[in-house]
Each structure stands twice: as structure tokens, then as C-alpha cells.
Write an enzyme that holds these catalytic residues in place. Structure first.
Site, mmCIF file in Angstrom:
data_model
loop_
_atom_site.group_PDB
_atom_site.id
_atom_site.type_symbol
_atom_site.label_atom_id
_atom_site.label_comp_id
_atom_site.label_asym_id
_atom_site.label_seq_id
_atom_site.Cartn_x
_atom_site.Cartn_y
_atom_site.Cartn_z
ATOM 1 N N HIS A 70 3.332 -4.752 4.172
ATOM 2 C CA HIS A 70 3.265 -5.199 5.570
ATOM 3 C C HIS A 70 2.735 -6.624 5.624
ATOM 4 O O HIS A 70 1.982 -7.046 4.746
ATOM 5 C CB HIS A 70 2.308 -4.324 6.387
ATOM 6 C CG HIS A 70 2.700 -2.889 6.460
ATOM 7 N ND1 HIS A 70 3.751 -2.440 7.222
ATOM 8 C CD2 HIS A 70 2.187 -1.796 5.848
ATOM 9 C CE1 HIS A 70 3.865 -1.129 7.094
ATOM 10 N NE2 HIS A 70 2.922 -0.706 6.252
ATOM 11 N N CYS A 77 6.056 6.598 4.075
ATOM 12 C CA CYS A 77 4.877 5.784 3.724
ATOM 13 C C CYS A 77 4.143 6.350 2.510
ATOM 14 O O CYS A 77 3.205 5.727 2.006
ATOM 15 C CB CYS A 77 3.927 5.685 4.906
ATOM 16 S SG CYS A 77 4.737 4.985 6.347
ATOM 17 N N ASP A 126 -4.789 -10.824 0.374
ATOM 18 C CA ASP A 126 -3.431 -11.373 0.459
ATOM 19 C C ASP A 126 -2.684 -11.248 -0.873
ATOM 20 O O ASP A 126 -3.213 -11.593 -1.936
ATOM 21 C CB ASP A 126 -3.498 -12.855 0.864
ATOM 22 C CG ASP A 126 -2.132 -13.415 1.195
ATOM 23 O OD1 ASP A 126 -1.324 -12.691 1.809
ATOM 24 O OD2 ASP A 126 -1.878 -14.577 0.841
ATOM 25 N N HIS A 127 -1.454 -10.736 -0.775
ATOM 26 C CA HIS A 127 -0.593 -10.494 -1.948
ATOM 27 C C HIS A 127 -1.246 -9.547 -2.952
ATOM 28 O O HIS A 127 -1.064 -9.683 -4.169
ATOM 29 C CB HIS A 127 -0.170 -11.824 -2.607
ATOM 30 C CG HIS A 127 0.889 -12.525 -1.806
ATOM 31 N ND1 HIS A 127 0.617 -13.118 -0.590
ATOM 32 C CD2 HIS A 127 2.210 -12.688 -2.022
ATOM 33 C CE1 HIS A 127 1.735 -13.627 -0.104
ATOM 34 N NE2 HIS A 127 2.724 -13.372 -0.942
ATOM 35 N N HIS A 130 4.866 0.191 -0.446
ATOM 36 C CA HIS A 130 5.641 -0.636 0.476
ATOM 37 C C HIS A 130 4.670 -1.671 1.032
ATOM 38 O O HIS A 130 3.467 -1.593 0.767
ATOM 39 C CB HIS A 130 6.268 0.211 1.600
ATOM 40 C CG HIS A 130 5.270 0.864 2.484
ATOM 41 N ND1 HIS A 130 4.630 2.043 2.157
ATOM 42 C CD2 HIS A 130 4.754 0.503 3.690
ATOM 43 C CE1 HIS A 130 3.795 2.385 3.130
ATOM 44 N NE2 HIS A 130 3.846 1.461 4.057
ATOM 45 N N HIS A 132 0.844 -1.199 0.000
ATOM 46 C CA HIS A 132 0.000 0.000 0.000
ATOM 47 C C HIS A 132 0.879 1.249 0.000
ATOM 48 O O HIS A 132 2.108 1.177 0.111
ATOM 49 C CB HIS A 132 -0.963 0.016 1.203
ATOM 50 C CG HIS A 132 -0.350 0.465 2.487
ATOM 51 N ND1 HIS A 132 -0.995 1.294 3.379
ATOM 52 C CD2 HIS A 132 0.858 0.222 3.044
ATOM 53 C CE1 HIS A 132 -0.210 1.514 4.421
ATOM 54 N NE2 HIS A 132 0.913 0.877 4.245
ATOM 55 N N GLU A 134 -0.484 -3.862 11.952
ATOM 56 C CA GLU A 134 0.273 -3.610 10.721
ATOM 57 C C GLU A 134 1.762 -3.932 10.895
ATOM 58 O O GLU A 134 2.411 -4.432 9.985
ATOM 59 C CB GLU A 134 0.087 -2.138 10.346
ATOM 60 C CG GLU A 134 0.534 -1.776 8.963
ATOM 61 C CD GLU A 134 0.199 -0.340 8.627
ATOM 62 O OE1 GLU A 134 0.611 0.549 9.389
ATOM 63 O OE2 GLU A 134 -0.486 -0.109 7.619
HETATM 64 N N1 LIG Z 1 -2.360 6.651 12.280
HETATM 65 C C1 LIG Z 1 -1.597 5.961 11.413
HETATM 66 N N2 LIG Z 1 -0.330 6.316 11.212
HETATM 67 C C2 LIG Z 1 0.423 5.599 10.356
HETATM 68 C C3 LIG Z 1 -0.106 4.494 9.671
HETATM 69 C C4 LIG Z 1 -1.455 4.157 9.912
HETATM 70 O O1 LIG Z 1 -2.002 3.197 9.334
HETATM 71 N N3 LIG Z 1 -2.165 4.900 10.785
HETATM 72 N N4 LIG Z 1 0.674 3.790 8.823
HETATM 73 C C5 LIG Z 1 1.914 4.078 8.586
HETATM 74 C C6 LIG Z 1 2.703 3.288 7.588
HETATM 75 O O2 LIG Z 1 1.873 2.626 6.677
HETATM 76 C C7 LIG Z 1 3.566 2.233 8.220
HETATM 77 O O3 LIG Z 1 2.751 1.314 8.863
HETATM 78 C C8 LIG Z 1 4.588 2.770 9.150
HETATM 79 O O4 LIG Z 1 5.648 1.912 9.112
HETATM 80 P P1 LIG Z 1 6.860 2.095 10.080
HETATM 81 O O5 LIG Z 1 7.082 3.528 10.390
HETATM 82 O O6 LIG Z 1 7.965 1.336 9.473
HETATM 83 O O7 LIG Z 1 6.286 1.344 11.356
HETATM 84 P P2 LIG Z 1 6.978 1.207 12.741
HETATM 85 O O8 LIG Z 1 6.946 2.512 13.438
HETATM 86 O O9 LIG Z 1 6.299 0.100 13.482
HETATM 87 O O10 LIG Z 1 8.419 0.742 12.379
HETATM 88 P P3 LIG Z 1 9.740 0.975 13.175
HETATM 89 O O11 LIG Z 1 10.702 0.077 12.448
HETATM 90 O O12 LIG Z 1 9.469 0.576 14.583
HETATM 91 O O13 LIG Z 1 10.075 2.432 13.042
HETATM 92 C C9 LIG Z 1 2.554 5.245 9.219
HETATM 93 N N5 LIG Z 1 1.690 5.954 10.121
HETATM 94 ZN ZN LIG Z 2 2.483 1.042 5.574
#
Ligand SMILES: Nc1nc2c(c(=O)[nH]1)N=C([C@H](O)[C@H](O)COP(=O)(O)OP(=O)(O)OP(=O)(O)O)CN2
Ligand SMILES: [Zn+2]
Length: 147
Positions: free
Chosen positions: A50, A42, A88-89, A48, A23, A134
Site C-alpha cells: 500500500h 490480504c 518506507d519500502h 501485498h 504486508h 491505507e
Molecule cells: N479492519 C481492517 N480491515 C482490513 C484491513 C485493515 O487494516 N483493517 N486491511 C485490509 C487489507 O490490508 C487491504 O487494505 C484491503 O485492501 P482492498 O480490499 O484492496 O482495499 P479497498 O477496499 O480500499 O479496495 P477496493 O479496490 O476499493 O476494493 C483488509 N481489511
Molecule cells: Zn493490505
């Protein structure tokens, strides 16, 4: 006080499934600069992915004959049919009908509501809660409420 012989224990049963999907967080309501500022990495136009986990909780009385609130085989099949197979995928933004049609950002918040609505069509008032995770660090929960 005497307990009513008709009363049944109210139990919550949860099934977990997972799917992998691509997504991109992007809102048509925002400018390009705003999208980059708000969604950062993102917003990458090349998407990218998940490994998503979905937890679905059914709430109901334990049937005295079967000992079940819901047959977990039915719950598993429903989650696979309504969620795992179509997601999925896939690319959530391009392949999932609700995201394409509504043009909304594929955040966990929107995803958990879409998943709820799909499952509600099957389980109605038995559906209690949907959780979408996620990454290891974050998840969203929906119980069908509005505010
Ligand atoms: N309110 C939301 N904020 C964010 C969402 C969401 O769905 N709702 N999604 C994202 C991105 O899609 C993604 O999930 C973020 O990935 P990442 O920053 O890598 O996630 P982590 O913080 O868990 O990873 P770390 O490796 O711990 O930094 C962003 N925001
Ligand atoms: Zn994401």
C-alpha cells in the site's frame, strides 16, 4: 466576561507524510482456515503493498512570540525519522520491530497505535491525533485512548 490576558488560542496543526510498504494480514491466534476466511486476499502469503498516508495532529497554544504551536520543520523531521524512514519500502511484518516482536497482524488499527506510540515518545501531551490511510477507501484514527 473579560478575557484573561494570559490565555492563548488553542490550535490544532496537522502534517501529512506518506510511505510505501508491504504486508500480509495473518494472525498467529487463528488457524490457517480462519486466517483465509477472515482476511481473504490480504492473507496472501507472498504479501501485498500500500501507499500509506499518515496525518499527525499536534494540539497546543499558539506561542505569542513565534506564532507557532509547533515548528513544522521539527514535526516533519520527527515523522520522517520515527515513521517514514523505518517504514518506507519495508515489509511491516518482517522489518518493523513492533510487528515482529509482538507478532500482531499489520492492520491499520495496529499500525496507527504503533505510529502513535512512536510519536508520543517525542511529542508527549502535545500529540492529539494520528490518522493512517491505507487506501483511498479507508483510514484509521487514534487519539491515545483506551476502553
Ligand atoms: N479492519 C481492517 N480491515 C482490513 C484491513 C485493515 O487494516 N483493517 N486491511 C485490509 C487489507 O490490508 C487491504 O487494505 C484491503 O485492501 P482492498 O480490499 O484492496 O482495499 P479497498 O477496499 O480500499 O479496495 P477496493 O479496490 O476499493 O476494493 C483488509 N481489511
Ligand atoms: Zn493490505
Amino acid at each position: 466576561m473579560e478575557s484573561n490576558a494570559q490565555e492563548r488560542p488553542l490550535v490544532f496543526v496537522t502534517r501529512q507524510e506518506s510511505f510505501s510498504a508491504a504486508h500480509r494480514l495473518n494472525s498467529s491466534k487463528l488457524t490457517e482456515e480462519e486466517n483465509v476466511a477472515i482476511y481473504g486476499k490480504c492473507n496472501n502469503e507472498h504479501f501485498h503493498g500500500h501507499n500509506y498516508t499518515v496525518k499527525v495532529t499536534i494540539r497546543g497554544p499558539v506561542h505569542p512570540d513565534t506564532g507557532m504551536v509547533v515548528n513544522l520543520s521539527s514535526l516533519k523531521e520527527a515523522i520522517r525519522e520515527l515513521i517514514v524512514e523505518p517504514f518506507d519500502h519495508k515489509n511491516l511484518d518482517l522489518d518493523v520491530f513492533e510487528f515482529c516482536k509482538l507478532g500482531i497482524p499489520s492492520t491499520m488499527e495496529n499500525l496507527v497505535v504503533i505510529i502513535w506510540k512512536r510519536l508520543f515518545s517525542r511529542f508527549k501531551d502535545l500529540l492529539y491525533e494520528v490518522v493512517v490511510q491505507e487506501t483511498n477507501g479507508h483510514y484509521a484514527t487514534y487519539r491515545g485512548e483506551t476502553c
